[in-house]
Design an enzyme around this catalytic site. Structure first.
Site, PDB file in Angstrom:
ATOM      1  CE1 TYR A  49      -4.131  -1.492  -0.434  1.00  0.00           C
ATOM      2  CE2 TYR A  49      -3.453  -2.892   1.375  1.00  0.00           C
ATOM      3  CZ  TYR A  49      -4.320  -2.609   0.349  1.00  0.00           C
ATOM      4  OH  TYR A  49      -5.362  -3.445   0.083  1.00  0.00           O
ATOM      5  CD  GLU A  56      -4.498  14.497  -5.757  1.00  0.00           C
ATOM      6  OE1 GLU A  56      -5.488  14.787  -5.060  1.00  0.00           O
ATOM      7  OE2 GLU A  56      -4.050  13.327  -5.828  1.00  0.00           O
TER       8      GLU A  56
END
Length: 133
Positions: A49, A56
């Site tokens: 993860y 962005e």
């Protein structure tokens, strides 16, 4: 003047290309640079993860690779009922290339939901000018 429609279109298209097999939460982002060019990015997850990448950050990387260094405006598109604003880390990444008055628009699949300035999202920020002697 930022072209909000073109940024929305680019962010929506990027969102549909996101790689989010774990969260199923697709995010797209688009930047209009100081020259007027538009750069898009999508979130890319990873089984480990913390190794994923936000939309962005992906859009900022595309902008930098094209030789641009100033964000004039940004759009972030996510799903769900809530606002998909940039995470804290991305707010700081945006700050590297944008000033406090830079508009950050937040949208969903249906269109624009809210608009903020970077200063509203990241008040009293630390930026490149803090490192000058």
């Amino acid at each position: 003047m930022p072209d909000l429609d073109a940024m929305l279109d680019a962010a929506q298209a990027a969102r549909l290309k996101a790689y989010a097999p774990y969260s199923k939460f697709l995010v797209g982002a688009a930047i209009q640079s100081g020259s007027g060019a538009i750069f898009a990015g999508a979130n890319v997850e990873n089984a480990a993860y913390p190794q994923g990448s936000c939309a962005e950050a992906s859009a900022i990387s595309a902008m930098v690779m094209a030789g641009e260094r100033r964000i004039a405006a940004m759009v972030v598109v996510g799903g769900g009922e809530g606002l998909t604003t940039p995470c804290g880390g991305c707010r700081q990444r945006i700050r590297e290339f944008a000033g406090g008055a830079t508009p950050i628009h937040v949208a969903g699949p249906e269109g624009l939901r809210a608009s903020f300035t970077l200063a509203e999202l990241l008040p009293h920020s630390f930026g490149p000018e803090n490192l000058t002697a």
